[in-house]
Design an enzyme around this catalytic site. Sequence first.
Site, PDB file in Angstrom:
ATOM      1  N   LYS A   1      -2.639  -9.174  61.569  1.00 14.00           N
ATOM      2  CA  LYS A   1      -2.615  -8.375  62.794  1.00 14.00           C
ATOM      3  C   LYS A   1      -3.982  -8.401  63.467  1.00 14.00           C
ATOM      4  O   LYS A   1      -4.992  -8.583  62.794  1.00 14.00           O
ATOM      5  CB  LYS A   1      -2.288  -6.914  62.454  1.00 14.00           C
ATOM      6  CG  LYS A   1      -0.875  -6.658  62.003  1.00 14.00           C
ATOM      7  CD  LYS A   1      -0.677  -5.177  61.695  1.00 14.00           C
ATOM      8  CE  LYS A   1       0.738  -4.883  61.237  1.00 14.00           C
ATOM      9  NZ  LYS A   1       1.769  -5.067  62.279  1.00 14.00           N
TER      10      LYS A   1
ATOM     11  N   ARG B   1      11.244  -5.464  56.318  1.00  8.69           N
ATOM     12  CA  ARG B   1      12.649  -5.823  56.118  1.00  8.69           C
ATOM     13  C   ARG B   1      12.841  -6.541  54.779  1.00  8.69           C
ATOM     14  O   ARG B   1      13.916  -6.480  54.194  1.00  8.69           O
ATOM     15  CB  ARG B   1      13.151  -6.662  57.307  1.00  8.69           C
ATOM     16  CG  ARG B   1      12.443  -7.962  57.479  1.00  8.69           C
ATOM     17  CD  ARG B   1      12.627  -8.555  58.877  1.00  8.69           C
ATOM     18  NE  ARG B   1      11.782  -7.881  59.874  1.00  8.69           N
ATOM     19  CZ  ARG B   1      11.740  -8.213  61.162  1.00  8.69           C
ATOM     20  NH1 ARG B   1      12.502  -9.196  61.625  1.00  8.69           N
ATOM     21  NH2 ARG B   1      10.955  -7.565  61.997  1.00  8.69           N
TER      22      ARG B   1
END
Length: 514
Positions: free
Chosen positions: A293, A367
Amino acid sequence: MTKNLLFQDPAAFATPLLAVFAVDIATGKDEAPSPALLSTSDTLANAAAPWLGSGEFKAALGETLLLHYPANAKAERLLVIGLGKAKTFSVHDVRKGAGVAVRFAKPRGIFELAIAFPEDKALADEHLETLPCHRTTRALAEGALLADFDIDIYRSDRKDQAIQAVTVIAHEGDKKTQREIQQGFDEGVVLGEAQNFARSLVNEPGNVLTPTELGKRTKAMCESFGIACDVHSIDKILELKMGALAAVTQGSSEPPALIVMRYEPAVAPPEGSPVLALVGKGITFDTGGISIKPADNMDKMKYDMAGAAAMIGAMQAIAQLKPNVRVMSIVCSCENMPDGKAFKPGDVITAMSGKTIEIMNTDAEGRLVLADGLHYAKTLGATHLINAATLTGAIGVALGLLNAGLFSNDDETTQSFLNGYAVAGEKFWRMPCTEDYREQIKSQIADIMNTGGSRYGGAITAAMFLKEFAEETPWIHLDIAGTAWIDDNKPWQSRGPSGVGVRSITEWVRSYAG
Ligand code: BES
Ligand code: ZN
Ligand code: ZN
């Protein structure tokens, strides 16, 4: 904090600060605001009357009016708090109003206060927006507790800033009403404390709240409330063949934790009764991994375990409210770090269910850990699944920061969840999760890939990925990335972790208790 509920005349209670609510009973569009006190105490009404009529206070939601030494009342201060329009206000405004009382007192060094139960009897019938008394005291207790939470536990100059005592004062009524009021109050204390526990976990920095520490705190909570808890290490994760969770954790030098909590009702429910599973994303820090990120705002990624915290908080509440339904909770906790051993874009991994996943972006790690958590819950006998996760930035783009996203493969389960709003007051908005979106997560070389390829509908493709692991089991996915952290202070709530999900998930569980 000591929490008391008394049945007496609020004007006769000696306290540094007595909060009382008011609503605006003006109805016409051009009519000037007309504040009315939600109290049947003549003393309080008389003390406030000159100022309520002066025009300086309009009873807007969260607006305050402070009177010192109110005539003939025992309180040193009377704080009138607006709840908005009489026609439209609800228990959810009462929750905020109680919070305003607490957050008004705190910075002024007032650490003891009383709150008068809002009495709709004080209004003429045409203004009446009836407040069910059970929900009202519940909201009062929740609001007061939630407002006492602050994020400053590491600031040396902010020691001893907690409220010491809150007393809710309701008028003496019949026994049945008193019982309802007491029950609502007790429930509110349970929910408020559970939500604050979740918030305290989310507030911890990543260096303090490692997966191991999350496991320890969860186990300690479970022990003190009498529910079973196992914290499994990497050995068990590998033994269960949780290849997706294992892939995410492999770049971190902090050991992962697979936390399993179980609540069993005192009287065993009949064979074939529902078994609910609460699955939480517990990434204690998300750097993005090799798909790292940007530096800006990366510090906030300590809150990537807010889904796990919501489930842990809900389990604390469930352990105390004791609904007659079996509940388990699975928390998949690890860090997502870049490292020589980290998983990489292009890798193909095999989840516990046997499905193969092509990794397109290591930042789509939530996920992955949930895929194994959901599948594991099914192998343990879950009939209904719910998961909460700070899953995608895209959910904030889609819904803004007010509603959290709800995705599901089952209308009935969704309805049971959304019905909880009347009591819990947390906003969730149902998003599409239909088969036509599946195209977007198809992989060339594996069963599925872990991103949707394009940035359009990013929250939906993330949900489609989870749906592959819920399969036919009724399932709800809550994407709380936009709502689990609040950037600005509110008059009733500190900035920081919101604890969203605890109240709604608990209410959903109770809806299966018969
Ligand atoms: N933890 C993030 C999601 C997130 C973003 C939470 C902002 C809170 C605030 C998640 O693991 C993530 O990075 N998701 C990616 C998915 C993308 C790579 C497909 C995202 O949202 O950008
Ligand atoms: Zn990520
Ligand atoms: Zn994440």
